[in-house]
Design a protein around this motif. Structure first.
Motif, mmCIF file in Angstrom:
data_model
loop_
_atom_site.group_PDB
_atom_site.id
_atom_site.type_symbol
_atom_site.label_atom_id
_atom_site.label_comp_id
_atom_site.label_asym_id
_atom_site.label_seq_id
_atom_site.Cartn_x
_atom_site.Cartn_y
_atom_site.Cartn_z
ATOM 1 N N MET A 29 37.217 40.345 46.015
ATOM 2 C CA MET A 29 38.038 39.342 45.325
ATOM 3 C C MET A 29 39.397 39.967 44.960
ATOM 4 S SD MET A 29 37.158 37.367 41.788
ATOM 5 C CE MET A 29 35.930 36.215 42.343
ATOM 6 N N PRO A 30 40.482 39.299 45.304
ATOM 7 C CA PRO A 30 41.803 39.891 44.999
ATOM 8 C C PRO A 30 42.004 40.029 43.487
ATOM 9 C CG PRO A 30 42.020 37.838 46.255
ATOM 10 C CD PRO A 30 40.581 38.006 45.948
ATOM 11 N N HIS A 31 42.857 41.002 43.122
ATOM 12 C CA HIS A 31 43.077 41.259 41.698
ATOM 13 C C HIS A 31 43.518 40.017 40.948
ATOM 14 C CE1 HIS A 31 42.503 45.389 42.470
ATOM 15 N NE2 HIS A 31 43.571 45.507 43.255
ATOM 16 N N PHE B 257 40.743 37.509 40.359
ATOM 17 C CA PHE B 257 39.861 38.104 39.370
ATOM 18 C C PHE B 257 40.431 37.905 37.983
ATOM 19 C CE2 PHE B 257 38.592 41.660 36.690
ATOM 20 C CZ PHE B 257 37.219 41.612 36.812
ATOM 21 N N PHE C 85 40.045 34.373 36.681
ATOM 22 C CA PHE C 85 38.666 34.026 36.345
ATOM 23 C C PHE C 85 38.243 34.674 35.030
ATOM 24 C CE2 PHE C 85 37.995 32.409 40.615
ATOM 25 C CZ PHE C 85 37.022 31.453 40.408
ATOM 26 N N ILE C 86 38.636 35.919 34.831
ATOM 27 C CA ILE C 86 38.150 36.669 33.676
ATOM 28 C C ILE C 86 38.977 36.363 32.429
ATOM 29 C CG2 ILE C 86 39.524 38.801 33.920
ATOM 30 C CD1 ILE C 86 35.810 38.968 33.504
ATOM 31 N N SER D 47 37.578 34.666 29.037
ATOM 32 C CA SER D 47 36.580 35.512 28.401
ATOM 33 C C SER D 47 37.203 36.788 27.838
ATOM 34 C CB SER D 47 35.523 35.845 29.453
ATOM 35 O OG SER D 47 34.560 36.659 28.931
#
Lengths: 293, 343
Positions: B1-3, B6, B9-10, B13
């Motif tokens: 998964m490309p940075h 990522f 998505f993160i 959270s």
């Protein structure tokens, strides 16, 4: 089951049986006793003279005329406005579960699919965060929240609980996502989906068991919390657990311990139902972290 | 998964954890170096029918202004850490110098609030954790040998003590061991001692809290071990029997290796959770005989009329150091595993 390896001697079978029955009694008797006692008056539930009074309900019959009484529940729910606390708990719990799962599935998916080292370090950091006692974090919020005037509100507690819940949610969902083959979302992306579309339309539909299990644990964390809600919520917005704690001081003075007993039983009932329906998910959730992580 | 993907998505959270877990830790450290403002006193003439008398009052206006300018309070450096309520260097030093015997020294130190809380917290953690492992394993072995029909209901009742709200669970037990509750009265009858009260004796209070700790955490260890036992292959057990292994030997040489990693996991979780023991102390009203670090912080924040932010923060930082010490072996181990896998 009748293989040679599982054959046991009669003595051992009996011993195991006795021990398991003993454990079952230790685990369940306090709840049954309190449930039964909550329909009695204080003189029976805390009966110094003769414990069988609690079974026969001698004082209950003398004081109220009936074998069971709802006085404790009436006092707690109506007089002490426990319904308000129950409502607050419902709002907090639903919001925490929904937000936690939204954040957690996105983050857990990313952690499971990223092969880079920083994903590992983020998980380790989450583990360290998981170990922080909640009350230490709360003592960090309190002063800023007072200054900003957001202390005492349900929203504040919700977002704090979501954050405290994240490390656990991330770990759990991450380990669930690892069990889903990578080919699934990769083939969807070959077919022209973006990463998010693959996540939304391909992964989430097969993820429901994991999401439900994680949701259960988010629910338990929010429902059972005392440290955060007791410090961060004002008296009016108190949820059930701090409300019960506040009962303790006031009801012992007034001799209304039965209010607290009734409130305790009321707060336990939803958890009872939860285990009844979701036992399998709870067990699988507890083991997911252990077996896979 | 490309940075970049990522990161998106993160982000929610990570942001939540950064703002409400990482920032508070920093905030606690900053707060612990400050202390409440000294009271600004003014002298006023209090005039009544019998003449005027000077009186010293707290200048509320000036206090309010001071608080607005410096909400954290005045800077105190490490003063809060070393005062009597925390590490109490002076008092410990004095006890060391004046007390001749070890027991005298220890009891002098035990009377200091921080060390009192620390000693209970550590005792609780290191007594409850091994007991939970032991009982959990035995119950799991027992339930595993039950006929299928009984397994479901046994697991159901076993989950109850763990799932139930800690405060509620401790209250339920507390009411039962109360001198007028069913267990408390039964104990008085058995020992024929009407003054026997679990609440009155500090020693019995400790035992009671630890019994609660074991009661409420054993189900967790049980469920994890039980799941681990399902993964032990039947063939291996059978092979061991054919080779003449007795029942105990099978458990020792076949089952243990399968559940050992689970024991590490349970120990880790239990150390974390037991170190933050808090609710049972509130539920059992045990603060007179047993306090924990978490309880001390809570008491600073909610106990009195004035909230002692500086004091609570200093205890928090010390607690966090304690957690760090507990976690270090695990983190070092994980770091080694990770490096080994990479090579």
């Amino acid at each position: 089951m009748a293989s040679k390896a599982s054959q046991r001697s009669r003595g051992l079978v009996i011993l195991t049986g006795v021990l398991i029955v003993l454990w079952a009694v230790i685990a369940s008797f306090p709840f049954l006793w309190t449930l039964w006692g909550s329909f009695k008056v204080q003189g029976d539930f805390f009966s110094k003279a003769d414990w069988t009074n609690a079974l026969s309900g001698t004082r209950t019959i003398a004081e109220t005329g009936g074998y069971f009484t709802l006085n404790g529940y009436e006092g707690a729910w109506i007089e002490k406005e426990f319904w308000r606390a129950a409502l607050n708990t419902m709002i907090v719990v639903v919001c925490v579960v929904v937000i936690s799962l939204t954040f957690g599935t996105l983050g857990g998916y990313a952690l499971a699919r990223s092969g880079y080292r920083y994903a590992f370090w983020l998980l380790m950091l989450a583990l360290v965060f998981r170990a922080m006692p909640h009350i230490t974090l709360v003592s960090g919020y309190l002063l800023p929240f007072f200054e900003w005037g957001v202390w005492g509100r349900l929203e504040t507690s919700i977002i704090v609980l979501v954050a405290i819940n994240q490390p656990f949610t991330l770990w759990m969902l991450h380990s669930f996502f690892l069990t889903i083959p990578k080919d699934l979302d990769e083939s969807a992306m070959v077919d022209g989906c973006t990463r998010f579309q693959a996540f939304r339309h391909v992964i989430i539909p097969v993820m429901w068991p994991g999401v439900i299990t994680t949701g259960l644990f988010s629910f338990l964390l929010a429902y059972n919390d005392f440290a955060v809600t007791a410090v961060l919520l004002s008296q009016d917005n108190a949820t059930m657990v701090p409300k019960i704690a506040s009962f303790l001081g006031s009801t012992f003075e007034e001799g209304n311990v039965m209010f607290a007993v009734a409130a305790v039983v009321s707060a336990t009932a939803p958890l009872f139902v939860l285990i009844l329906f979701f036992q399998r998910q709870i067990v699988s959730g507890l083991t997911a972290g252990a077996v896979k992580g | 998964m490309p940075h970049k993907t990522f990161m998106w998505f993160i982000l929610p959270s990570a942001l939540a954890m950064f703002l409400f877990i990482f920032v508070p830790i920093i905030s606690v450290i900053v707060q612990s170096m400050h202390i409440e403002h000294e009271q600004v006193l003014i002298e006023v003439e209090n005039c009544g029918p019998f003449g005027c008398t000077p009186e010293v009052n707290v200048d509320q206006e000036a206090m309010r202004q001071l608080r607005e300018e410096q909400p954290l309070g005045r800077f105190n450096g490490l003063g809060t850490y070393t005062n009597r309520a925390h590490l109490a260097f002076d008092e410990v030093g004095e006890a060391w110098a004046t007390q001749d015997t070890w027991s005298g020294f220890l009891s002098a130190v035990y009377n200091l609030p921080f060390y009192k809380a620390l000693s209970f917290t550590l005792t609780f953690t290191f007594v409850v954790t091994p007991l939970v492992l032991l009982f959990g394993l035995f119950i799991a072995l027992g339930v595993n040998s039950l006929p299928r029909v009984f397994k479901g209901p046994t697991i159901f009742v076993s989950l109850l003590p763990m799932i139930v709200t800690p405060l509620v669970g401790s209250l339920i037990l507390f009411w039962m061991v109360d001198a007028e509750g069913v267990l408390g009265a039964a104990l008085q009858n058995i020992f024929d001692d009407n003054s026997l009260s679990l609440k009155a004796s500090p020693w019995l209070t400790w035992v009671m809290l630890m019994v609660y700790g074991v009661w409420s955490s054993t189900p967790f260890a049980f469920v994890v071990f039980y799941a681990g036992l399902q993964t032990v292959p039947e063939d291996t057990l059978e092979a061991a029997s054919l080779d003449g292994a007795g029942r105990w030997q099978k458990v020792r040489y076949v089952v243990f290796p399968y559940v050992a990693p689970l024991a590490v996991f349970i120990t880790l979780i239990q150390l974390m959770d037991n170190f933050r023991v808090f609710e049972p102390i509130v539920g059992f009203s045990a603060q007179a005989s047993a306090t924990s670090l978490s309880w001390v912080i809570f008491n600073d924040l909610r106990g009195g009329d004035v909230q002692l932010f500086g004091s609570a923060a200093a205890t928090s930082v010390l607690t966090i150091c304690g957690v760090a010490i507990l976690l270090t072996p695990v983190l070092i181990r994980t770091w080694r595993d990770f490096n080994r896998k990479r090579v």
